[in-house]
Design a protein around this motif. Structure first.
Motif, mmCIF file in Angstrom:
data_model
loop_
_atom_site.group_PDB
_atom_site.id
_atom_site.type_symbol
_atom_site.label_atom_id
_atom_site.label_comp_id
_atom_site.label_asym_id
_atom_site.label_seq_id
_atom_site.Cartn_x
_atom_site.Cartn_y
_atom_site.Cartn_z
ATOM 1 N N ALA A 146 0.830 -1.205 0.000
ATOM 2 C CA ALA A 146 0.000 0.000 0.000
ATOM 3 C C ALA A 146 0.867 1.259 0.000
ATOM 4 C CB ALA A 146 -0.924 -0.003 1.214
ATOM 5 N N ARG A 147 1.900 1.265 0.804
ATOM 6 C CA ARG A 147 2.779 2.438 0.877
ATOM 7 C C ARG A 147 3.483 2.687 -0.456
ATOM 8 N NH1 ARG A 147 5.462 0.720 4.850
ATOM 9 N NH2 ARG A 147 7.345 0.069 3.757
ATOM 10 N N GLU A 148 3.965 1.617 -1.077
ATOM 11 C CA GLU A 148 4.684 1.750 -2.338
ATOM 12 C C GLU A 148 3.757 2.178 -3.472
ATOM 13 O OE1 GLU A 148 8.105 -0.742 -4.703
ATOM 14 O OE2 GLU A 148 6.438 -1.888 -3.864
ATOM 15 N N ARG A 149 2.571 1.593 -3.521
ATOM 16 C CA ARG A 149 1.643 1.947 -4.604
ATOM 17 C C ARG A 149 1.179 3.402 -4.488
ATOM 18 N NH1 ARG A 149 3.306 0.510 -8.028
ATOM 19 N NH2 ARG A 149 4.852 -0.686 -6.936
ATOM 20 N N LEU A 150 0.895 3.853 -3.283
ATOM 21 C CA LEU A 150 0.412 5.228 -3.127
ATOM 22 C C LEU A 150 1.510 6.251 -3.427
ATOM 23 C CD1 LEU A 150 -1.935 4.993 -0.017
ATOM 24 C CD2 LEU A 150 -2.571 5.365 -2.398
ATOM 25 N N ALA A 151 2.754 5.827 -3.336
ATOM 26 C CA ALA A 151 3.872 6.725 -3.647
ATOM 27 C C ALA A 151 4.238 6.692 -5.125
ATOM 28 C CB ALA A 151 5.093 6.350 -2.810
ATOM 29 N N SER A 156 -3.525 5.443 -9.792
ATOM 30 C CA SER A 156 -4.661 6.328 -10.032
ATOM 31 C C SER A 156 -5.389 6.579 -8.715
ATOM 32 C CB SER A 156 -5.621 5.697 -11.044
ATOM 33 O OG SER A 156 -6.789 6.467 -11.174
ATOM 34 N N LEU A 157 -5.513 7.851 -8.352
ATOM 35 C CA LEU A 157 -6.170 8.189 -7.095
ATOM 36 C C LEU A 157 -7.601 8.672 -7.311
ATOM 37 C CD1 LEU A 157 -3.237 10.053 -5.296
ATOM 38 C CD2 LEU A 157 -3.891 7.648 -5.119
ATOM 39 N N ASP A 158 -7.846 9.353 -8.400
ATOM 40 C CA ASP A 158 -9.177 9.890 -8.681
ATOM 41 C C ASP A 158 -10.036 8.846 -9.400
ATOM 42 O OD1 ASP A 158 -8.455 12.345 -7.611
ATOM 43 O OD2 ASP A 158 -7.730 13.106 -9.541
ATOM 44 N N GLY A 159 -11.137 8.511 -8.769
ATOM 45 C CA GLY A 159 -12.071 7.582 -9.391
ATOM 46 C C GLY A 159 -11.644 6.128 -9.361
ATOM 47 N N ASN A 160 -10.604 5.808 -8.623
ATOM 48 C CA ASN A 160 -10.154 4.418 -8.531
ATOM 49 C C ASN A 160 -10.994 3.698 -7.475
ATOM 50 O OD1 ASN A 160 -8.844 1.980 -8.109
ATOM 51 N ND2 ASN A 160 -6.794 2.850 -8.208
ATOM 52 N N PRO A 161 -11.764 2.678 -7.862
ATOM 53 C CA PRO A 161 -12.629 2.001 -6.883
ATOM 54 C C PRO A 161 -11.845 1.225 -5.821
ATOM 55 C CG PRO A 161 -12.610 0.798 -8.956
ATOM 56 C CD PRO A 161 -11.902 2.097 -9.209
ATOM 57 N N LEU A 166 -6.188 0.503 -0.706
ATOM 58 C CA LEU A 166 -4.829 0.997 -0.493
ATOM 59 C C LEU A 166 -4.770 1.881 0.754
ATOM 60 C CD1 LEU A 166 -3.916 1.935 -4.176
ATOM 61 C CD2 LEU A 166 -2.962 0.034 -2.857
ATOM 62 N N ASP A 167 -5.754 2.745 0.912
ATOM 63 C CA ASP A 167 -5.777 3.637 2.078
ATOM 64 C C ASP A 167 -5.836 2.858 3.380
ATOM 65 O OD1 ASP A 167 -5.688 5.915 0.510
ATOM 66 O OD2 ASP A 167 -7.868 6.188 0.482
ATOM 67 N N MET A 168 -6.578 1.755 3.379
ATOM 68 C CA MET A 168 -6.735 0.948 4.588
ATOM 69 C C MET A 168 -5.384 0.408 5.066
ATOM 70 S SD MET A 168 -9.337 -2.269 5.153
ATOM 71 C CE MET A 168 -8.933 -2.972 3.540
ATOM 72 N N TYR A 169 -4.590 -0.107 4.126
ATOM 73 C CA TYR A 169 -3.321 -0.702 4.516
ATOM 74 C C TYR A 169 -2.180 0.311 4.601
ATOM 75 C CZ TYR A 169 -5.635 -5.156 4.172
ATOM 76 O OH TYR A 169 -6.498 -6.198 4.380
ATOM 77 N N ALA A 170 -2.416 1.513 4.069
ATOM 78 C CA ALA A 170 -1.433 2.589 4.211
ATOM 79 C C ALA A 170 -1.704 3.436 5.455
ATOM 80 C CB ALA A 170 -1.444 3.483 2.980
ATOM 81 N N SER A 171 -2.791 3.148 6.142
ATOM 82 C CA SER A 171 -3.169 3.943 7.315
ATOM 83 C C SER A 171 -2.103 3.847 8.401
ATOM 84 C CB SER A 171 -4.508 3.454 7.881
ATOM 85 O OG SER A 171 -4.363 2.160 8.454
#
Length: 224
Positions: A146-151, A156-161, A166-171
């Motif tokens: 999650a950390r690597e993908r969000l970086a 894609s952050l906008d409109g990605n279902p 990713l946010d859950m595991y990057a929390s």
């Protein structure tokens, strides 16, 4: 990945197997929003079944503990999984149109059976360090993914279902849990391990990592 923790050394020993898991096509397509919904839904159902065995594994960790502090740590993971994580997973799946009855009725895939039974076997045959080494690719790997993908700019952050996944595991909560798991490996290796055990532990870690990659592939194959 660089570092001197036991986890870092295990990742280095796993070589390309680690990135075949953390950068699997399932993960990359989840991050850029092109993962077929059928693949993700299949993964969610099997992940529910995995969590049931995950709870059993932490129950086994209580039995394998040598101190009260270790028992309490394992008990906290059992409670967190049964009382919180499974409930959150059920609620998350409901948003994807999957109810609990459907998940409970689903048969375990061969990949789910292979990975969960491998973890339980390592715990039954070995000690608590063996068990947590087999669990580490899941517990810590999801945090790294999650950390690597969000970086990654390709994500894609906008409109990605799948961004909520990713946010859950990057929390911060989950990242702290992963850091705690890595610290526990170091503590147990110092007390229960020694360099004579490293090769066997690395082999177990690499096998678990390969089984995790197979779990992603299971999701992709379901959408074909």
């Amino acid at each position: 990945m660089t570092g001197n923790t036991l986890f870092d050394r295990l990742v280095a020993a796993a070589g390309s197997t680690w990135h075949s898991y953390t950068r699997h096509d399932f993960v990359l397509r989840l991050a850029d929003g092109t993962l077929p919904e059928a693949a993700f839904q299949h993964y969610l159902i099997q992940d529910y079944l995995f969590l049931l065995h995950f709870s059993r594994a932490w129950g086994l960790a209580i039995y394998k503990s040598e101190t009260l502090a270790e028992m309490r740590r394992a008990q906290a993971f059992v409670a967190a999984t049964l009382d919180t994580e499974i409930g959150l997973h059920v609620e998350y799946c409901r948003g994807w149109g999957i109810d609990t009855a459907a998940m409970e009725a689903a048969p375990e895939t061969l990949q789910t059976i292979a990975y969960t039974r491998f973890v339980l076997d390592r715990g039954l045959a070995g000690d608590r360090l063996d068990l947590e080494i087999a669990l580490a690719p899941c517990v810590v790997g999801y945090a790294e993914i999650a950390r690597e993908r969000l970086a990654d700019p390709a994500t894609s952050l906008d409109g990605n279902p799948y961004k909520s996944w990713l946010d859950m595991y990057a929390s911060s909560d989950y990242q702290a849990l992963a850091d705690e798991a890595k610290a526990a490996l170091d503590e147990q290796f110092a007390r229960r391990g020694g360099e004579g055990r490293f090769a066997a532990l690395a082999a177990s870690f690499t096998a678990a990592t390969r089984l995790e990659a197979d779990f992603w592939q299971m999701g992709l194959d379901a959408a074909r």
